[in-house]
Design a protein around this motif. Structure first.
Motif, PDB file in Angstrom:
ATOM      1  N   GLU A  66       8.603   5.646  -5.392  1.00  6.67           N
ATOM      2  CA  GLU A  66       8.576   4.258  -4.907  1.00  6.67           C
ATOM      3  C   GLU A  66       9.946   3.593  -4.978  1.00  6.67           C
ATOM      4  OE1 GLU A  66       7.770   3.771  -9.316  1.00  6.67           O
ATOM      5  OE2 GLU A  66       7.286   5.266  -7.793  1.00  6.67           O
ATOM      6  N   CYS A  91       8.311   1.953   6.152  1.00  6.93           N
ATOM      7  CA  CYS A  91       7.415   2.007   4.980  1.00  6.93           C
ATOM      8  C   CYS A  91       6.327   0.942   5.047  1.00  6.93           C
ATOM      9  CB  CYS A  91       8.222   1.853   3.695  1.00  6.93           C
ATOM     10  SG  CYS A  91       9.371   3.189   3.404  1.00  6.93           S
ATOM     11  N   PHE A 100       2.149   6.835   6.199  1.00  7.73           N
ATOM     12  CA  PHE A 100       1.936   6.836   4.754  1.00  7.73           C
ATOM     13  C   PHE A 100       0.819   5.867   4.387  1.00  7.73           C
ATOM     14  CE2 PHE A 100       6.661   6.995   5.458  1.00  7.73           C
ATOM     15  CZ  PHE A 100       6.728   8.383   5.498  1.00  7.73           C
ATOM     16  N   ALA A 101       0.047   6.219   3.371  1.00  6.95           N
ATOM     17  CA  ALA A 101      -1.035   5.369   2.861  1.00  6.95           C
ATOM     18  C   ALA A 101      -2.087   5.091   3.935  1.00  6.95           C
ATOM     19  CB  ALA A 101      -0.477   4.067   2.276  1.00  6.95           C
ATOM     20  N   HIS A 105      -0.933  -0.667   9.382  1.00  3.33           N
ATOM     21  CA  HIS A 105       0.451  -1.120   9.554  1.00  3.33           C
ATOM     22  C   HIS A 105       0.618  -1.766  10.922  1.00  3.33           C
ATOM     23  CE1 HIS A 105       1.048   1.380   6.088  1.00  3.33           C
ATOM     24  NE2 HIS A 105       0.872   2.501   6.755  1.00  3.33           N
ATOM     25  N   GLU A 138      -5.675   5.355   5.243  1.00  5.33           N
ATOM     26  CA  GLU A 138      -6.925   5.461   4.485  1.00  5.33           C
ATOM     27  C   GLU A 138      -8.103   5.959   5.306  1.00  5.33           C
ATOM     28  OE1 GLU A 138      -7.267   1.556   2.790  1.00  5.33           O
ATOM     29  OE2 GLU A 138      -5.667   1.949   1.342  1.00  5.33           O
ATOM     30  N   LYS A 172       0.837  -1.199   0.000  1.00  4.97           N
ATOM     31  CA  LYS A 172       0.000   0.000   0.000  1.00  4.97           C
ATOM     32  C   LYS A 172       0.871   1.249   0.000  1.00  4.97           C
ATOM     33  CE  LYS A 172      -3.677  -0.157   2.828  1.00  4.97           C
ATOM     34  NZ  LYS A 172      -4.402  -0.450   4.085  1.00  4.97           N
ATOM     35  N   VAL A 173       1.942   1.221   0.787  1.00  6.71           N
ATOM     36  CA  VAL A 173       2.862   2.358   0.824  1.00  6.71           C
ATOM     37  C   VAL A 173       3.549   2.516  -0.529  1.00  6.71           C
ATOM     38  CG1 VAL A 173       4.963   3.286   1.898  1.00  6.71           C
ATOM     39  CG2 VAL A 173       3.192   2.223   3.327  1.00  6.71           C
ATOM     40  N   ARG A 174       3.980   1.394  -1.108  1.00 12.48           N
ATOM     41  CA  ARG A 174       4.633   1.445  -2.421  1.00 12.48           C
ATOM     42  C   ARG A 174       3.698   2.065  -3.463  1.00 12.48           C
ATOM     43  NH1 ARG A 174       8.872  -1.452  -3.116  1.00 12.48           N
ATOM     44  NH2 ARG A 174       8.159  -3.212  -1.883  1.00 12.48           N
ATOM     45  N   GLU A 175       2.421   1.670  -3.445  1.00 10.47           N
ATOM     46  CA  GLU A 175       1.444   2.228  -4.396  1.00 10.47           C
ATOM     47  C   GLU A 175       1.260   3.728  -4.171  1.00 10.47           C
ATOM     48  OE1 GLU A 175      -0.039   0.927  -7.175  1.00 10.47           O
ATOM     49  OE2 GLU A 175       1.450  -0.633  -6.758  1.00 10.47           O
ATOM     50  N   TYR A 176       1.192   4.138  -2.908  1.00 13.74           N
ATOM     51  CA  TYR A 176       1.070   5.557  -2.585  1.00 13.74           C
ATOM     52  C   TYR A 176       2.302   6.319  -3.076  1.00 13.74           C
ATOM     53  CZ  TYR A 176       1.119   9.839   0.194  1.00 13.74           C
ATOM     54  OH  TYR A 176       1.192  11.156   0.589  1.00 13.74           O
ATOM     55  N   THR A 215       2.424   7.091  -6.791  1.00 15.90           N
ATOM     56  CA  THR A 215       1.692   8.274  -7.242  1.00 15.90           C
ATOM     57  C   THR A 215       2.537   9.539  -7.114  1.00 15.90           C
ATOM     58  OG1 THR A 215       0.658   8.817  -5.106  1.00 15.90           O
ATOM     59  CG2 THR A 215      -0.515   7.239  -6.528  1.00 15.90           C
TER      60      THR A 215
END
Length: 158
Positions: free
Chosen positions: A16, A127, A102-103, A94, A105, A5-9, A12
């Motif tokens: 990453e 992360c 981060f990330a 997390h 929601e 989820k952090v990597r996807e955030y 953007t």
């Protein structure tokens, strides 16, 4: 997994590729400092506290600090009470050892950055996993974590 989820955030934001993943645990300040190759104080730990009205507060702080209850209460108007491990997952997504701001929601999670980190050019938050970190300037950390403000609620641990 939370790191995904952090990597996807971060994707953007086009950052990453800056995530560092380790073959060893970085679940504590000391382990993270060893994995990264820096002093423990430069590890950004993210602490989580219950809000009386529901939701939580995340405070990003330098690795060598601890929350000062009097400063916390003066800032927020209530006594500091940390989340349980299950609540940490519920609010942040997390697990302890990889908690970061981060990330996130949920709308009932407020993120703050403690002034204690400003003595360093860069810091290393997790992360979303117990074997990851990323290097940010304090300004980058503030922006990427969507922090509300810089606060002063910590003292350097003796």
């Amino acid at each position: 997994m939370a790191i995904e989820k952090v990597r996807e955030y971060f994707k953007t934001l086009g950052i990453e590729d800056r995530i560092k993943e380790f073959d060893v645990s970085s679940a504590t300040v000391e382990l993270a400092a060893e994995a990264v190759g820096t002093e423990p104080a430069r590890i950004c730990k993210t602490l989580s506290f219950k809000k009386p009205e529901g939701g939580c507060i995340l405070i990003q702080t330098a690795g060598d600090t601890k929350i000062k209850n009097q400063k916390f209460k003066q800032k927020f108007g209530f006594k500091a009470k940390m989340l349980t491990p299950d609540e940490v997952i519920e609010y942040t997504g997390h697990a302890i050892g990889g908690v970061c701001a981060f990330a996130i929601e949920r709308d009932d999670v407020d993120v703050y950055a403690d002034e204690s980190m400003k003595r360093f050019e860069t810091v290393f938050p997790a992360c979303g996993s117990s074997n990851s970190a990323i290097e940010f300037t304090c300004d980058e950390l503030f922006e990427v974590s969507k922090a509300k403000e810089w606060i002063d609620v910590c003292d350097i641990a003796e």
